[in-house]
Motif scaffolding. Structure first.
Motif: not given
Lengths: 394, 455
Positions: A76-96
């Motif tokens: 599961l690690r690679r899918p989970l890592e890719a999903a976790a990465q979205t926190v800084w590649t996407l979710m931070v910006w979508l919080f604005i």
């Protein structure tokens, strides 16, 4: 396993499609923003929390795996890592956008004259806009640092030689601290972002429910992703029905934990019947919202629980993925039930944006997720814990 | 199973075969007899047990008034001790049931005495609600049975749920423990020299012959009991936490109590397992079976559960202020600065600060440091229950009804006395029964040998 082993998934195409759907859905919502800004922010919060849950839950499960090992985490690690990465590649910006809509969502962010009765001193200081914004920045900073380092070291591990435990050791140490950090930051974040929608309400177990909810959502998504990857190299060479059995057991544990914590909160508040707490349930457990609660009891607990007890279900990849998909949908229902009664306590109110906004954010999320997933091999290359697994089959 | 085990991570020291592990464990009971450590320890245990009887006699003669309990603090030491003891039991069940389902092999050499610990701890725990009844000989009124009085227990009271939870727990724990002992009783019967001993172990082994069908049924029954026991790890202490949360007393009515109590129970339980395991492995030279790997793992679990307990403290404190409820806030301020503040801060030191040492591998792998830390944590967990019970009751909503609680001599006698009861049972267990499962160790020998061959 039964995969044909040839070819690779066309993640680019999936990503482009998701991006198209996401952008279209978000444009629809943005058009509505002009006409109905309050509803826009409410629906946007629902959609945002859903996908943040998947991203943060993935972060949590990766760290859990580094503590307890187990082959399930290797797969599961690679899918989970890719999903976790979205926190800084996407979710931070979508919080604005939230920073532009605080008074529309939170009564405490309105001027005192509008909000009506004043909050007690500690709460009004705690729920002041500058402090709230400061804490929010703090949560994201902590998540971004930890997720960035874990991903970076995981990739370093791919490049290293065999039998080098250095990166693994680093990841293990960071994860131990990270799990503590995860517990506290997720708790305080949901108190700020969701619990404070109803500033009168408080519950000490609240944060713990939100520690489990993302893990359940992330585990469900990762199960589906691995099921799709299982058709291709290299996952197809390694995966067995027993691994899906493990995924199913993890889902079962999270389902049970979710039900246990949710029921604890309900029983204690119901039995106490105190005026500070009980309104939260009088709106959510009676009338139309009571029907939604029943849907949750049945499909977020009872049905998946019974299905996940069965070995037949757990060992069939497609059946298990169907349960996982149900759990993902139920995560949305759960968040709907947790968030929306704050705005419509009497009767359930489903606005079209409550569905379109999660789809919009989800589209962008899947686009980021696929582009991150394809950057690396689908299985970690030199994890010393699993040297025997890869390449030799099982 | 993780591949690539490091040498210091062995669950069984190298060089053992079926014969050596069986001899080593069975000789402790059959050949070595009573050593000086055993005699000294047993004497202390019996002395404390006599203290227990003395306290109970006073209690029976004069009534619960000889304890320090009164209104407003009607639950003093008795319920503190009950929760403490029953919590200690949970680690045994976790090790024997949950870790079995999780296929954690390191449970093998510690499950037997951890399960024994569970049963003895539940026995000690059971004393307190019974004695607190005032008329313990009428305890059966707690059970729902049709009687001429036409009364039923109050089913809406969590205290009645406790009766069911704890008695189920005790029953299943005994069954599980006994089932695991059956193959070992067979071994003891076969190895015993004296005829009387042979007969006793023979009866206990229920005609175990070790045939394939015996093993098959044994494995299946073990798996089923593990499945039944695992929810009990959670349910018993959840119900215990309901004893408090269902009431609306500030400091009791807190939604986090169920998971917090379960984590606290496992926390103190692992502390007790370590307290027992570290001297045992030393006195009986069991370092080959209870290795540093075991101590390390248990210490990690203690740290993890300790962090959950810490989380609960933080949440309680935060919500007491965030809620804006004046009673909740006062309850917390009373803990910080009230007449029992010293108890509260000692608890924080024991439960929050002391376990932080377990982040360091060096501490986790030094038995005696770990032993000291485990004792501190057990003290802390006892104080935690004291703080929850006494500090919430002694000052609740009405200042005119406030009061203080001071334990009396009999309170201490009964509390220390149950430690005597526990130790007495445990010393007898160590002397009379194989304290590590021989059949499971042989299984482990087989597995580790297979791994060596593969490597």
């Amino acid at each position: 396993m039964n995969g044909n082993g040839s070819g690779q998934p066309n993640l680019d195409r999936v990503g482009r499609l998701a991006l198209g759907v996401g952008v279209a859905a978000l444009i629809l919502c943005a058009l509505e923003w002009r006409a109905n800004p309050t509803q826009f922010f409410r629906s946007y919060l629902l959609g945002y929390m859903l996908w943040l849950a998947v991203a943060l839950g993935s972060f949590g499960i990766v760290m859990l795996h580094h503590q307890v090992n187990g082959k399930w985490g290797y797969l599961l690690r690679r899918p989970l890592e890719a999903a976790a990465q979205t926190v800084w590649t996407l979710m931070v910006w979508l919080f604005i956008p939230f920073f532009f809509g605080l008074p529309r969502l939170y009564s405490w962010a309105q001027p005192a004259t509008v909000a009506g009765e004043a909050l007690p001193p500690f709460k009004s200081a705690y729920l002041s806009v500058p402090f709230w914004v400061g804490r929010t920045i703090g949560y994201f900073a902590a998540w971004v640092i930890f997720i960035y380092l874990l991903n970076r070291w995981s990739w370093r591990q791919d490049e290293q030689g065999d039998d080098d435990r250095r990166w693994l050791g680093k990841m293990k140490k960071l994860s131990a601290a990270g799990l503590v950090l995860y517990g506290f930051t997720v708790t305080f974040a949901v108190v700020d972002w969701i619990m404070s929608l109803e500033p009168q309400f408080f519950s000490t177990i609240y944060g713990m429910i939100y520690i489990v909810l993302p893990a359940l959502a992330a585990m469900a998504l990762a199960t589906i992703v691995v099921r799709l990857l299982a058709r291709y190299d290299p996952v197809s060479n390694v995966i067995t029905p027993l691994d899906f059995n493990d995924f199913g057991n993890l889902l079962l544990v999270f389902v049970m934990l979710w039900a246990y914590l949710s029921f604890d909160q309900f029983l204690i508040i119901w039995a106490g019947n105190l005026q500070d707490e009980i309104p939260w349930y009088t709106s959510r457990a009676a009338g139309g919202w009571g029907a939604v609660a029943l849907v949750l009891v049945l499909f977020h607990f009872a049905v998946p629980f019974v299905l996940l007890l069965s070995r037949d279900v757990k060992r069939r990849m497609t059946a298990l993925s169907a349960v996982a998909a149900l759990l993902l949908v139920m995560t949305w229902v759960d968040l709907f039930w947790l968030i929306v009664p704050a705005f419509h306590p009497a009767v359930p109110s489903l606005h079209w944006m409550d569905i379109v906004a999660p789809i919009g954010i989800g589209g962008l999320w899947v686009w980021r997720f696929t582009s991150q997933l394809k950057q690396r091999p689908f299985l970690p290359l030199h994890d010393p814990r699993f040297e025997g697994v890869y390449g030799h089959g099982e | 199973m993780p591949v690539g085990i490091e040498p210091q991570d062995l669950e069984l020291a190298p060089g053992h075969n079926y014969g050596t592990v069986t001899d080593k464990i069975s000789d402790i009971v059959l050949k070595e007899g009573t050593g000086k450590w055993w005699k000294a320890g047993f004497a202390v245990a019996i002395a404390l047990l006599i203290v227990f009887h003395y306290g109970v006699v006073l209690l029976m003669t004069y009534g619960v008034g000889v304890w320090g309990v009164n209104i407003p603090v009607a639950w003093g030491f008795a319920i503190t001790n009950f929760v403490w003891w029953i919590g200690i039991g949970h680690a045994g069940t976790l090790i024997s049931a949950f870790l079995l389902l999780m296929r954690q092999r390191w449970r093998t050499s510690i499950n037997r005495f951890a399960e024994a610990m569970t049963i003895f701890a539940v026995a000690c725990a059971g004393m307190f609600p019974l004695l607190h009844l005032g008329r313990p000989w009428l305890f059966y009124w707690l059970f729902p049975y049709p009687d001429t009085m036409g009364t039923w227990p109050q089913f809406r009271s969590p205290l009645v749920w406790d009766v069911f939870a704890v008695s189920t727990y005790l029953t299943v724990s005994i069954l599980f423990w006994y089932l695991g002992l059956i193959p070992d009783f067979g071994t003891m019967r076969d190895k015993a020299k004296s005829r009387a001993v042979k007969i006793v172990y023979g009866i206990l082994s229920w005609g175990w012959r070790g045939s394939a069908i015996h093993w098959e049924r044994y494995e299946m029954a073990g798996l089923l009991l593990a499945g039944i026991s695992t929810p009990l790890v959670v349910s018993v202490h959840t119900v215990v936490s309901f004893d408090f949360t269902i009431a609306i007393v500030p400091g009791w009515h807190s939604t986090i109590f169920p998971p917090y109590f379960v984590a606290g129970a496992i926390y103190s339980g692992f502390a007790m397992v370590l307290t027992l395991a570290i001297p045992l492995r030393r006195w009986y030279h069991l370092e080959d079976f209870v290795t540093l790997k075991h101590l390390d793992n248990m210490a990690k679990l203690m740290l993890a559960t300790g962090m959950i307990v810490t989380y609960a403290y933080v949440m309680e404190t935060f919500m007491a202020f965030y809620s804006g409820n004046p009673y909740d806030r006062y309850m917390m301020l009373n803990r910080f600065f009230g007449p029992y503040a010293a108890v509260f801060w000692t608890l924080i030191g024991c439960n929050l600060i002391a376990p932080q040492a377990l982040w360091f591998r060096r501490v986790r792998r030094s038995p005696w440091l770990l032993f000291v830390d485990a004792l501190i944590i057990q003290t802390g967990m006892w104080l935690e229950r004291f703080v929850i019970i006494v500090l919430s009751l002694h000052r609740d909503y009405l200042p005119s009804a406030w009061g203080m609680y001071y334990p009396t001599k009999v309170d201490w006698e009964v509390f220390l006395g149950t430690i005597g009861l526990f130790l007495t049972l445990f010393y007898l267990f160590v002397r009379l029964l194989p304290m590590i499962s021989m059949s499971e160790l042989r299984h482990l020998v087989h597995k580790t040998q297979a791994e060596e061959v593969k490597a």
